[in-house]
Write a protein that holds these residues in place. Structure first.
Motif, PDB file in Angstrom:
ATOM      1  N   PRO A  74       0.835  -1.209   0.000  1.00 23.74           N
ATOM      2  CA  PRO A  74       0.000   0.000   0.000  1.00 23.74           C
ATOM      3  C   PRO A  74       0.869   1.259   0.000  1.00 23.74           C
ATOM      4  N   LEU A  75       0.462   2.235  -0.797  1.00 22.63           N
ATOM      5  CA  LEU A  75       1.142   3.522  -0.853  1.00 22.63           C
ATOM      6  C   LEU A  75       0.289   4.560  -0.128  1.00 22.63           C
ATOM      7  N   ALA A  76       0.855   5.735   0.084  1.00 28.15           N
ATOM      8  CA  ALA A  76       0.075   6.831   0.660  1.00 28.15           C
ATOM      9  C   ALA A  76      -1.152   7.040  -0.218  1.00 28.15           C
ATOM     10  N   LYS A  77      -2.277   7.348   0.399  1.00 21.30           N
ATOM     11  CA  LYS A  77      -3.529   7.433  -0.354  1.00 21.30           C
ATOM     12  C   LYS A  77      -3.522   8.527  -1.412  1.00 21.30           C
ATOM     13  N   GLN A  78      -3.086   9.708  -1.062  1.00 25.13           N
ATOM     14  CA  GLN A  78      -3.073  10.813  -2.015  1.00 25.13           C
ATOM     15  C   GLN A  78      -1.976  11.787  -1.625  1.00 25.13           C
ATOM     16  N   ILE A  79      -1.080  12.071  -2.549  1.00 23.05           N
ATOM     17  CA  ILE A  79       0.006  13.012  -2.309  1.00 23.05           C
ATOM     18  C   ILE A  79      -0.297  14.314  -3.032  1.00 23.05           C
TER      19      ILE A  79
END
Length: 178
Positions: A31-36
């Motif tokens: 999983p990556l950060a949801k929104q950058i």
């Protein structure tokens, strides 16, 4: 003797980057950060912990600075003192690009003008003051903040983010800052 060592270390980096570049255009394996918010992520980050490579195994006072160009490329400056707090500065300038523009958390960093390596933003706090960056192989990671100092409890919590994702941290190194 120094040119030989430089050639060998460059070759080792190329092998490492080629190994990861060959299989990195797939869906992220974590999983990556949801929104950058890319504009908020730009600027200077102090690197407090990292998985050292031959290039930066004795890094001190390390910073990573990102600038978004008009053409969408991310001009990056990785700068650190080599060997101690009073060591000579070393600077590397990979160029990034956003690979997944839906959440802006998956980048590719171009080294030496031709090797694209994945760069995953795993976590960034809501104020864009701390971040954790990783890599698909889970052998390389970075803990960063906007300040040259980081609270020990916060550092441990950010490192736990990597541990929870099964990152190989046996060589993970805390970077001292002056």
């Amino acid at each position: 003797m120094k040119p030989i060592i430089a050639a060998l270390t460059t070759a080792a980096l190329l092998v490492l980057l080629l190994q990861t570049a060959c299989s990195t255009d797939n869906v992220p394996n974590q999983p990556l950060a949801k929104q950058i918010d890319i504009e908020r992520f730009m600027g200077t980050w102090y690197v407090h912990g990292h998985s050292p490579t031959f290039m930066d195994k004795q890094a001190y006072s390390a910073t990573e600075t990102y600038e978004l160009s008009d053409n969408g490329k991310i001009q990056t400056t990785y700068r650190f003192r080599n060997g101690g707090l009073d060591g000579k500065y070393k600077t590397y300038r990979p160029v990034g690009r956003i690979h997944d523009t839906e959440n802006n958390a998956e980048w590719r960093m171009k080294f030496f003008g031709f090797i694209n390596a994945p760069y995953y933003i795993l976590y960034v706090d809501s104020n864009y003051q701390t971040s954790v960056v990783g890599h698909p192989g889970k052998e390389m990671a970075w803990i960063m903040s906007r300040s040259p100092e980081i609270d020990e409890e916060l550092y441990i919590r950010l490192k736990a983010e990597l541990e929870s994702r099964d990152y190989e941290l046996s060589n993970f190194r805390r970077i001292p800052h002056s």
